[in-house]
Design a protein around this motif. Structure first.
Motif, PDB file in Angstrom:
ATOM      1  N   LYS A  50       0.824  -1.218   0.000  1.00 10.14           N
ATOM      2  CA  LYS A  50       0.000   0.000   0.000  1.00 10.14           C
ATOM      3  C   LYS A  50       0.855   1.264   0.000  1.00 10.14           C
ATOM      4  O   LYS A  50       0.487   2.261  -0.609  1.00 10.14           O
ATOM      5  N   LYS A  51       1.981   1.188   0.685  1.00 11.02           N
ATOM      6  CA  LYS A  51       2.879   2.345   0.760  1.00 11.02           C
ATOM      7  C   LYS A  51       3.632   2.556  -0.561  1.00 11.02           C
ATOM      8  O   LYS A  51       3.898   3.684  -0.957  1.00 11.02           O
ATOM      9  N   GLU A  52       3.975   1.472  -1.243  1.00  9.82           N
ATOM     10  CA  GLU A  52       4.821   1.546  -2.434  1.00  9.82           C
ATOM     11  C   GLU A  52       4.059   1.725  -3.747  1.00  9.82           C
ATOM     12  O   GLU A  52       4.635   2.194  -4.725  1.00  9.82           O
ATOM     13  N   ILE A  53       2.788   1.357  -3.803  1.00 12.31           N
ATOM     14  CA  ILE A  53       2.040   1.476  -5.065  1.00 12.31           C
ATOM     15  C   ILE A  53       1.965   2.917  -5.556  1.00 12.31           C
ATOM     16  O   ILE A  53       2.285   3.185  -6.710  1.00 12.31           O
ATOM     17  N   PRO A  54       1.572   3.886  -4.723  1.00  9.55           N
ATOM     18  CA  PRO A  54       1.454   5.255  -5.253  1.00  9.55           C
ATOM     19  C   PRO A  54       2.803   5.951  -5.462  1.00  9.55           C
ATOM     20  O   PRO A  54       2.852   7.008  -6.095  1.00  9.55           O
ATOM     21  N   THR A  55       3.862   5.368  -4.962  1.00  8.43           N
ATOM     22  CA  THR A  55       5.175   6.017  -5.097  1.00  8.43           C
ATOM     23  C   THR A  55       6.044   5.246  -6.081  1.00  8.43           C
ATOM     24  O   THR A  55       6.006   5.494  -7.269  1.00  8.43           O
ATOM     25  N   TRP A  56       6.780   4.263  -5.608  1.00 13.37           N
ATOM     26  CA  TRP A  56       7.743   3.537  -6.435  1.00 13.37           C
ATOM     27  C   TRP A  56       7.088   2.747  -7.564  1.00 13.37           C
ATOM     28  O   TRP A  56       7.481   2.848  -8.717  1.00 13.37           O
ATOM     29  N   TYR A  57       6.083   1.927  -7.257  1.00 14.83           N
ATOM     30  CA  TYR A  57       5.470   1.048  -8.260  1.00 14.83           C
ATOM     31  C   TYR A  57       4.855   1.847  -9.402  1.00 14.83           C
ATOM     32  O   TYR A  57       4.905   1.433 -10.554  1.00 14.83           O
ATOM     33  N   GLN A  58       4.299   2.985  -9.086  1.00 16.28           N
ATOM     34  CA  GLN A  58       3.670   3.839 -10.107  1.00 16.28           C
ATOM     35  C   GLN A  58       4.696   4.310 -11.140  1.00 16.28           C
ATOM     36  O   GLN A  58       4.346   4.562 -12.285  1.00 16.28           O
ATOM     37  N   THR A  59       5.954   4.405 -10.759  1.00 16.65           N
ATOM     38  CA  THR A  59       6.987   4.897 -11.676  1.00 16.65           C
ATOM     39  C   THR A  59       7.503   3.820 -12.623  1.00 16.65           C
ATOM     40  O   THR A  59       8.231   4.138 -13.568  1.00 16.65           O
ATOM     41  N   LEU A  60       7.155   2.572 -12.389  1.00 17.47           N
ATOM     42  CA  LEU A  60       7.652   1.483 -13.216  1.00 17.47           C
ATOM     43  C   LEU A  60       6.881   1.367 -14.524  1.00 17.47           C
ATOM     44  O   LEU A  60       5.657   1.537 -14.549  1.00 17.47           O
ATOM     45  N   SER A  80       1.140  -3.751 -21.243  1.00 17.01           N
ATOM     46  CA  SER A  80      -0.272  -3.394 -21.442  1.00 17.01           C
ATOM     47  C   SER A  80      -1.215  -4.401 -20.786  1.00 17.01           C
ATOM     48  O   SER A  80      -2.332  -4.057 -20.422  1.00 17.01           O
ATOM     49  N   TRP A  81      -0.761  -5.623 -20.624  1.00 13.03           N
ATOM     50  CA  TRP A  81      -1.614  -6.672 -20.065  1.00 13.03           C
ATOM     51  C   TRP A  81      -1.523  -6.764 -18.531  1.00 13.03           C
ATOM     52  O   TRP A  81      -2.112  -7.659 -17.927  1.00 13.03           O
ATOM     53  N   CYS A  82      -0.832  -5.829 -17.916  1.00 12.82           N
ATOM     54  CA  CYS A  82      -0.735  -5.803 -16.451  1.00 12.82           C
ATOM     55  C   CYS A  82      -2.127  -5.539 -15.871  1.00 12.82           C
ATOM     56  O   CYS A  82      -2.783  -4.563 -16.248  1.00 12.82           O
ATOM     57  N   PRO A  83      -2.590  -6.395 -14.967  1.00 13.59           N
ATOM     58  CA  PRO A  83      -3.912  -6.148 -14.367  1.00 13.59           C
ATOM     59  C   PRO A  83      -3.924  -4.820 -13.604  1.00 13.59           C
ATOM     60  O   PRO A  83      -2.890  -4.391 -13.076  1.00 13.59           O
ATOM     61  N   PRO A  84      -5.083  -4.175 -13.537  1.00 14.98           N
ATOM     62  CA  PRO A  84      -5.168  -2.949 -12.733  1.00 14.98           C
ATOM     63  C   PRO A  84      -4.925  -3.272 -11.256  1.00 14.98           C
ATOM     64  O   PRO A  84      -5.173  -4.396 -10.799  1.00 14.98           O
ATOM     65  N   ASN A  85      -4.439  -2.298 -10.527  1.00 19.47           N
ATOM     66  CA  ASN A  85      -4.056  -2.511  -9.126  1.00 19.47           C
ATOM     67  C   ASN A  85      -5.183  -3.085  -8.275  1.00 19.47           C
ATOM     68  O   ASN A  85      -4.934  -3.894  -7.388  1.00 19.47           O
TER      69      ASN A  85
END
Length: 164
Positions: A29-39, A43-48
Protein backbone atom coordinates in the motif's frame (compact mmCIF):
# COMPACT_ATOMS: atom_id res chain seq x y z
CA UNK A 1 -14.72 -32.96 26.67
CA UNK A 2 -13.70 -31.42 23.36
CA UNK A 3 -11.18 -28.60 23.84
CA UNK A 4 -11.05 -27.44 20.19
CA UNK A 5 -14.27 -27.29 18.17
CA UNK A 6 -14.25 -29.56 15.10
CA UNK A 7 -14.47 -26.57 12.75
CA UNK A 8 -11.49 -24.70 14.26
CA UNK A 9 -8.72 -26.43 12.24
CA UNK A 10 -10.57 -25.76 8.96
CA UNK A 11 -10.87 -22.08 9.84
CA UNK A 12 -7.28 -21.83 11.10
CA UNK A 13 -5.75 -23.49 8.04
CA UNK A 14 -7.95 -21.42 5.72
CA UNK A 15 -7.00 -18.13 7.38
CA UNK A 16 -3.28 -18.82 7.87
CA UNK A 17 -2.13 -17.72 4.38
CA UNK A 18 -3.93 -14.41 4.85
CA UNK A 19 -1.59 -13.51 7.73
CA UNK A 20 1.39 -13.03 5.42
CA UNK A 21 -0.80 -11.39 2.81
CA UNK A 22 -2.05 -8.89 5.35
CA UNK A 23 1.48 -8.06 6.54
CA UNK A 24 2.69 -7.76 2.95
CA UNK A 25 -0.17 -5.43 2.09
CA UNK A 26 1.19 -2.86 4.54
CA UNK A 27 4.34 -2.65 2.41
CA UNK A 28 2.47 -2.76 -0.89
CA UNK A 29 0.00 0.00 0.00
CA UNK A 30 2.88 2.34 0.76
CA UNK A 31 4.82 1.55 -2.43
CA UNK A 32 2.04 1.48 -5.07
CA UNK A 33 1.45 5.26 -5.25
CA UNK A 34 5.17 6.02 -5.10
CA UNK A 35 7.74 3.54 -6.44
CA UNK A 36 5.47 1.05 -8.26
CA UNK A 37 3.67 3.84 -10.11
CA UNK A 38 6.99 4.90 -11.68
CA UNK A 39 7.65 1.48 -13.22
CA UNK A 40 6.95 0.74 -16.85
CA UNK A 41 4.47 -2.15 -17.02
CA UNK A 42 3.15 -4.17 -19.98
CA UNK A 43 -0.27 -3.39 -21.44
CA UNK A 44 -1.61 -6.67 -20.06
CA UNK A 45 -0.73 -5.80 -16.45
CA UNK A 46 -3.91 -6.15 -14.37
CA UNK A 47 -5.17 -2.95 -12.73
CA UNK A 48 -4.06 -2.51 -9.13
CA UNK A 49 -7.54 -3.12 -7.70
CA UNK A 50 -7.52 -6.72 -9.06
CA UNK A 51 -4.64 -7.95 -6.92
CA UNK A 52 -6.28 -7.86 -3.46
CA UNK A 53 -9.42 -9.86 -4.34
CA UNK A 54 -7.43 -12.35 -6.42
CA UNK A 55 -4.89 -12.95 -3.65
CA UNK A 56 -7.68 -13.15 -1.05
CA UNK A 57 -9.38 -15.86 -3.09
CA UNK A 58 -6.15 -17.74 -3.76
CA UNK A 59 -5.04 -17.60 -0.11
CA UNK A 60 -8.43 -18.94 0.98
CA UNK A 61 -8.29 -21.75 -1.56
CA UNK A 62 -4.75 -22.84 -0.74
CA UNK A 63 -5.42 -22.60 2.99
CA UNK A 64 -8.49 -24.80 2.76
CA UNK A 65 -6.56 -27.21 0.54
CA UNK A 66 -3.88 -27.56 3.20
CA UNK A 67 -6.60 -28.35 5.73
CA UNK A 68 -7.97 -31.11 3.48
CA UNK A 69 -4.51 -32.68 3.25
CA UNK A 70 -3.87 -32.31 6.99
CA UNK A 71 -7.23 -33.92 7.77
CA UNK A 72 -6.76 -36.74 5.24
CA UNK A 73 -3.35 -37.60 6.69
CA UNK A 74 -4.59 -37.54 10.28
CA UNK A 75 -2.91 -34.32 11.38
CA UNK A 76 0.75 -33.47 11.80
CA UNK A 77 2.65 -36.74 11.65
CA UNK A 78 5.32 -38.58 9.71
CA UNK A 79 3.06 -38.95 6.63
CA UNK A 80 2.34 -35.22 6.51
CA UNK A 81 5.94 -33.95 6.74
CA UNK A 82 6.62 -33.77 2.99
CA UNK A 83 3.23 -32.58 1.67
CA UNK A 84 2.71 -29.99 4.41
CA UNK A 85 6.42 -29.12 4.51
CA UNK A 86 6.32 -28.29 0.80
CA UNK A 87 3.20 -26.23 1.43
CA UNK A 88 4.88 -24.33 4.28
CA UNK A 89 7.93 -23.71 2.09
CA UNK A 90 5.94 -22.31 -0.81
CA UNK A 91 3.89 -20.18 1.58
CA UNK A 92 7.04 -18.72 3.15
CA UNK A 93 8.41 -17.96 -0.33
CA UNK A 94 5.08 -16.42 -1.30
CA UNK A 95 5.17 -14.16 1.74
CA UNK A 96 8.82 -13.23 1.04
CA UNK A 97 8.09 -11.85 -2.43
CA UNK A 98 6.42 -8.64 -1.25
CA UNK A 99 9.28 -7.44 1.00
CA UNK A 100 11.77 -8.33 -1.73
CA UNK A 101 9.92 -6.73 -4.67
CA UNK A 102 8.02 -3.86 -3.05
CA UNK A 103 10.02 -3.36 0.14
CA UNK A 104 13.60 -3.66 -1.15
CA UNK A 105 12.78 -2.74 -4.79
CA UNK A 106 14.74 -5.82 -5.93
CA UNK A 107 12.83 -6.65 -9.11
CA UNK A 108 15.23 -9.39 -10.28
CA UNK A 109 15.33 -11.06 -6.87
CA UNK A 110 11.54 -10.79 -6.80
CA UNK A 111 11.48 -12.82 -10.02
CA UNK A 112 13.80 -15.43 -8.49
CA UNK A 113 11.53 -15.61 -5.43
CA UNK A 114 8.45 -16.02 -7.63
CA UNK A 115 10.02 -18.78 -9.70
CA UNK A 116 11.02 -20.63 -6.53
CA UNK A 117 7.48 -20.14 -5.20
CA UNK A 118 5.96 -21.51 -8.42
CA UNK A 119 8.26 -24.53 -8.39
CA UNK A 120 7.56 -25.32 -4.75
CA UNK A 121 3.81 -24.75 -5.20
CA UNK A 122 3.84 -27.12 -8.17
CA UNK A 123 5.63 -29.75 -6.07
CA UNK A 124 3.07 -29.16 -3.32
CA UNK A 125 0.12 -29.72 -5.65
CA UNK A 126 1.77 -32.82 -7.14
CA UNK A 127 2.41 -34.26 -3.68
CA UNK A 128 -1.22 -33.64 -2.73
CA UNK A 129 -2.70 -35.30 -5.82
CA UNK A 130 -2.65 -38.85 -4.43
CA UNK A 131 -3.67 -37.68 -0.96
CA UNK A 132 -6.67 -35.49 -1.83
CA UNK A 133 -7.38 -34.62 -5.46
CA UNK A 134 -9.70 -31.77 -4.50
CA UNK A 135 -6.84 -30.13 -2.59
CA UNK A 136 -4.52 -30.54 -5.58
CA UNK A 137 -7.10 -29.14 -8.01
CA UNK A 138 -7.77 -26.17 -5.71
CA UNK A 139 -4.10 -25.21 -6.22
CA UNK A 140 -4.47 -24.92 -10.01
CA UNK A 141 -5.77 -21.30 -10.05
CA UNK A 142 -2.88 -20.34 -7.76
CA UNK A 143 -0.38 -21.99 -10.10
CA UNK A 144 -1.93 -20.17 -13.06
CA UNK A 145 -1.72 -16.84 -11.20
CA UNK A 146 1.90 -17.50 -10.24
CA UNK A 147 2.66 -18.09 -13.93
CA UNK A 148 1.09 -14.75 -14.86
CA UNK A 149 2.79 -12.99 -11.93
CA UNK A 150 6.16 -14.42 -12.95
CA UNK A 151 5.70 -13.23 -16.53
CA UNK A 152 4.67 -9.79 -15.24
CA UNK A 153 7.63 -9.61 -12.85
CA UNK A 154 9.94 -10.60 -15.72
CA UNK A 155 8.54 -7.88 -18.02
CA UNK A 156 8.88 -5.24 -15.30
CA UNK A 157 12.47 -6.37 -14.66
CA UNK A 158 13.35 -6.23 -18.38
CA UNK A 159 11.48 -2.97 -19.07
CA UNK A 160 12.96 -1.02 -16.15
CA UNK A 161 16.74 -1.42 -16.46
CA UNK A 162 17.45 1.73 -14.48
CA UNK A 163 15.41 0.38 -11.53
CA UNK A 164 17.32 -2.93 -11.23
Amino acid sequence: MEVVPAWAPAVGFTLLPHAGGFLGSTITKKEIPTWYQTLQKPSWCPPNWVFAPVWGTLYTSMGYSSYLVWKELGGFNEKSVVPLGLYAGQLALNWAWTPVFFGAHKIGWGLVTLLLTAGTATATAASWYNINRTAAYLMVPYLAWLTMASALNYRIWKDNPSKK
